[in-house]
Design a protein around this motif. Structure first.
Motif, short mmCIF file in Angstrom:
data_model
loop_
_atom_site.label_atom_id
_atom_site.label_comp_id
_atom_site.label_asym_id
_atom_site.label_seq_id
_atom_site.Cartn_x
_atom_site.Cartn_y
_atom_site.Cartn_z
N GLY A 53 0.79 -1.22 0.00
CA GLY A 53 0.00 0.00 0.00
C GLY A 53 0.83 1.27 0.00
O GLY A 53 0.50 2.23 -0.70
N ASP A 54 1.92 1.30 0.77
CA ASP A 54 2.72 2.52 0.84
C ASP A 54 3.36 2.86 -0.50
O ASP A 54 3.42 4.02 -0.89
CB ASP A 54 3.80 2.36 1.92
N GLU A 55 3.82 1.82 -1.21
CA GLU A 55 4.41 2.05 -2.52
C GLU A 55 3.39 2.62 -3.49
O GLU A 55 3.68 3.57 -4.24
CB GLU A 55 4.98 0.74 -3.06
N LEU A 56 2.17 2.07 -3.48
CA LEU A 56 1.14 2.55 -4.39
C LEU A 56 0.73 3.98 -4.06
O LEU A 56 0.61 4.83 -4.94
CB LEU A 56 -0.08 1.62 -4.33
N LEU A 57 0.54 4.26 -2.79
CA LEU A 57 0.14 5.61 -2.39
C LEU A 57 1.23 6.63 -2.72
O LEU A 57 0.93 7.75 -3.15
CB LEU A 57 -0.16 5.64 -0.89
N GLY A 58 2.48 6.23 -2.54
CA GLY A 58 3.58 7.12 -2.89
C GLY A 58 3.59 7.43 -4.38
O GLY A 58 3.80 8.58 -4.79
N GLY A 59 3.35 6.41 -5.22
CA GLY A 59 3.29 6.62 -6.66
C GLY A 59 2.14 7.51 -7.07
O GLY A 59 2.28 8.36 -7.96
N LEU A 60 1.00 7.33 -6.43
CA LEU A 60 -0.17 8.16 -6.75
C LEU A 60 0.08 9.63 -6.38
O LEU A 60 -0.33 10.54 -7.11
CB LEU A 60 -1.40 7.63 -6.01
N ARG A 61 0.75 9.85 -5.29
CA ARG A 61 1.05 11.23 -4.89
C ARG A 61 2.08 11.85 -5.83
O ARG A 61 2.03 13.05 -6.10
CB ARG A 61 1.54 11.28 -3.45
N GLU A 62 3.01 11.04 -6.32
CA GLU A 62 3.97 11.56 -7.29
C GLU A 62 3.27 11.98 -8.58
O GLU A 62 3.70 12.93 -9.25
CB GLU A 62 5.03 10.49 -7.60
N LEU A 63 2.18 11.31 -8.91
CA LEU A 63 1.39 11.70 -10.08
C LEU A 63 0.49 12.90 -9.80
O LEU A 63 -0.17 13.42 -10.71
CB LEU A 63 0.53 10.52 -10.55
N GLY A 64 0.43 13.32 -8.55
CA GLY A 64 -0.37 14.49 -8.19
C GLY A 64 -1.86 14.22 -8.07
O GLY A 64 -2.66 15.16 -8.11
N ILE A 65 -2.25 12.96 -7.86
CA ILE A 65 -3.67 12.64 -7.78
C ILE A 65 -4.30 13.23 -6.53
O ILE A 65 -5.49 13.56 -6.51
CB ILE A 65 -3.88 11.11 -7.83
N ASP A 66 -3.52 13.38 -5.46
CA ASP A 66 -4.06 13.97 -4.24
C ASP A 66 -4.39 15.44 -4.43
O ASP A 66 -5.21 15.99 -3.68
CB ASP A 66 -3.07 13.79 -3.09
N GLU A 67 -3.80 16.10 -5.41
CA GLU A 67 -4.07 17.52 -5.66
C GLU A 67 -5.11 17.71 -6.77
O GLU A 67 -5.98 18.59 -6.67
CB GLU A 67 -2.77 18.23 -6.04
N LEU A 100 2.15 2.07 6.65
CA LEU A 100 1.50 3.00 5.73
C LEU A 100 1.81 4.42 6.22
O LEU A 100 1.14 4.95 7.11
CB LEU A 100 -0.01 2.77 5.69
N TRP A 101 2.84 5.02 5.66
CA TRP A 101 3.31 6.30 6.17
C TRP A 101 2.27 7.39 6.02
O TRP A 101 2.14 8.28 6.87
CB TRP A 101 4.62 6.68 5.47
N GLU A 102 1.52 7.36 4.93
CA GLU A 102 0.49 8.37 4.74
C GLU A 102 -0.59 8.25 5.82
O GLU A 102 -1.05 9.25 6.37
CB GLU A 102 -0.15 8.22 3.35
N HIS A 103 -0.97 7.01 6.12
CA HIS A 103 -1.99 6.78 7.17
C HIS A 103 -1.44 7.18 8.53
O HIS A 103 -2.15 7.79 9.35
CB HIS A 103 -2.41 5.32 7.17
N LEU A 104 -0.19 6.84 8.79
CA LEU A 104 0.42 7.18 10.08
C LEU A 104 0.48 8.70 10.26
O LEU A 104 0.17 9.22 11.34
CB LEU A 104 1.82 6.58 10.17
N ALA A 105 0.89 9.41 9.21
CA ALA A 105 0.96 10.86 9.30
C ALA A 105 -0.42 11.47 9.54
O ALA A 105 -0.57 12.40 10.33
CB ALA A 105 1.58 11.43 8.02
N GLU A 106 -1.43 10.93 8.87
CA GLU A 106 -2.79 11.45 9.03
C GLU A 106 -3.32 11.17 10.43
O GLU A 106 -3.93 12.03 11.08
CB GLU A 106 -3.72 10.81 7.99
N ALA A 107 -3.07 9.94 10.93
CA ALA A 107 -3.56 9.56 12.26
C ALA A 107 -2.89 10.38 13.36
O ALA A 107 -3.55 10.88 14.28
CB ALA A 107 -3.31 8.07 12.49
#
Length: 316
Positions: A53-67, A100-107
């Motif tokens: 999951g962390d690898e996929l989320l990192g790739g999605l953020r690199e593509l700017g999908i979160d923005e 899941l670094w993104e989840h940890l940061a959010e939590a």
């Protein structure tokens, strides 16, 4: 397994799909063209093994999908699928070890915010502990430890140090310092009130107190226990085993030490107040050191996993 729901701009959907297809541990990919209305775009759905999951989320953020779109992740409690089983087998490592670094940061962002609820919990916990130290009641001390919310900002501070997030570090530090300061001031007033109505007395505070005298007697064991509890607490957060946090909370004497310091200060027992403050600082330091080192170790080992993991196409 994790379920990922994405809203992607139509011109980025092919890149997102390619990323998902090339990430080991993904399955159940679905694309709903033009289904999204706010923001407008396509809806992309997939399931991914937690360890990928962390690898996929990192790739999605690199593509700017979160923005430009949206990324939402949910835990799947039950998945009856041979494809899901295959995806979990292909993903590197074990799901319980994944971070899941993104989840940890959010939590930790939510838990480390100085809110009214946070102040209420830490103040009530400190006041309960104050009753425990005066009455020499270990049950009240344990209850106060369990109620105290201080591990949230401690975990947030550790995460901020590892992720190099100064805003999260500052927010966590403010919540930690301001929370304890507010709770101790209120408990100081609470102690004066209890003394005025003859429920607290200096004789009770100066008694031998065999069940609670460890609170104002800092030593190396205090630091060692705090280090072990900090490591255990961090692992419970990153592995989503939140039940272990209760055990962590009742392993360290942060809240009881703050309570004892406030009560001792209200009775001008400055020696005991300072010893309790030392106990508090020693526990906080041990948790921060252990939590930071645990996250650094996890980050290092999972980085090695990612470098060893082949793309799905080449693995096939």
């Amino acid at each position: 397994m994790l379920h990922v729901r994405l809203i992607t701009p139509s011109d980025r959907t092919d890149e997102v799909v390619q990323l998902i297809e090339n990430t080991v541990g993904t399955t159940h990919l679905a694309v709903l063209s033009g289904a999204a209305r706010n923001p407008r775009g396509d809806v992309v759905l997939c399931d991914v093994a937690r360890e990928a999951g962390d690898e996929l989320l990192g790739g999605l953020r690199e593509l700017g999908i979160d923005e430009s779109g949206s990324i939402a992740v949910e835990n799947i409690d039950l998945s009856l699928s041979k494809r899901a089983d295959k995806a979990e087998r292909e993903a590197p490592g074990e799901g319980s070890d994944a971070v899941l670094w993104e989840h940890l940061a959010e939590a930790t962002h939510e838990e480390s915010t100085l809110s009214v609820t946070y102040l209420a919990f830490i103040t009530l916990a400190t006041m309960i502990a104050a009753c425990g130290v005066v009455l020499d009641n270990a049950i009240l001390i344990v209850g106060a430890m369990a109620v105290g919310p201080e591990f949230g900002p401690l975990a947030g501070f550790c995460t901020a140090l590892v992720q190099k997030a100064p805003k999260l570090a500052l927010r966590s530090l403010i919540a930690l310092i301001a929370g304890f300061a507010f709770a101790m001031v209120v408990t100081f007033g609470f102690s004066l009130f209890m003394n005025a109505v003859d429920l607290f007395s200096v004789e009770q505070l100066d008694a031998k107190r065999p069940n609670t005298n460890f609170i104002y007697a800092p030593d190396w064991f205090s630091f060692i226990v705090a280090v072990l509890a900090g490591a255990a607490g961090t692992l419970s957060l990153t592995s989503a085993k939140s039940g272990a946090l209760v055990g962590v909370a009742i392993s360290v004497t942060t809240v009881p030490a703050a309570a004892n310091a406030a009560v001792a200060f209200s009775f001008t027992e400055y020696g005991q107040a300072w010893a309790s403050t030392e106990q508090l600082l020693l526990n906080l330091l041990g948790i921060i050191v252990a939590g930071t080192l645990t996250l650094l170790a996890q980050k290092y080992f999972w980085a090695r996993h990612r470098t060893r993991t082949p793309l799905k196409d080449s693995a096939a």
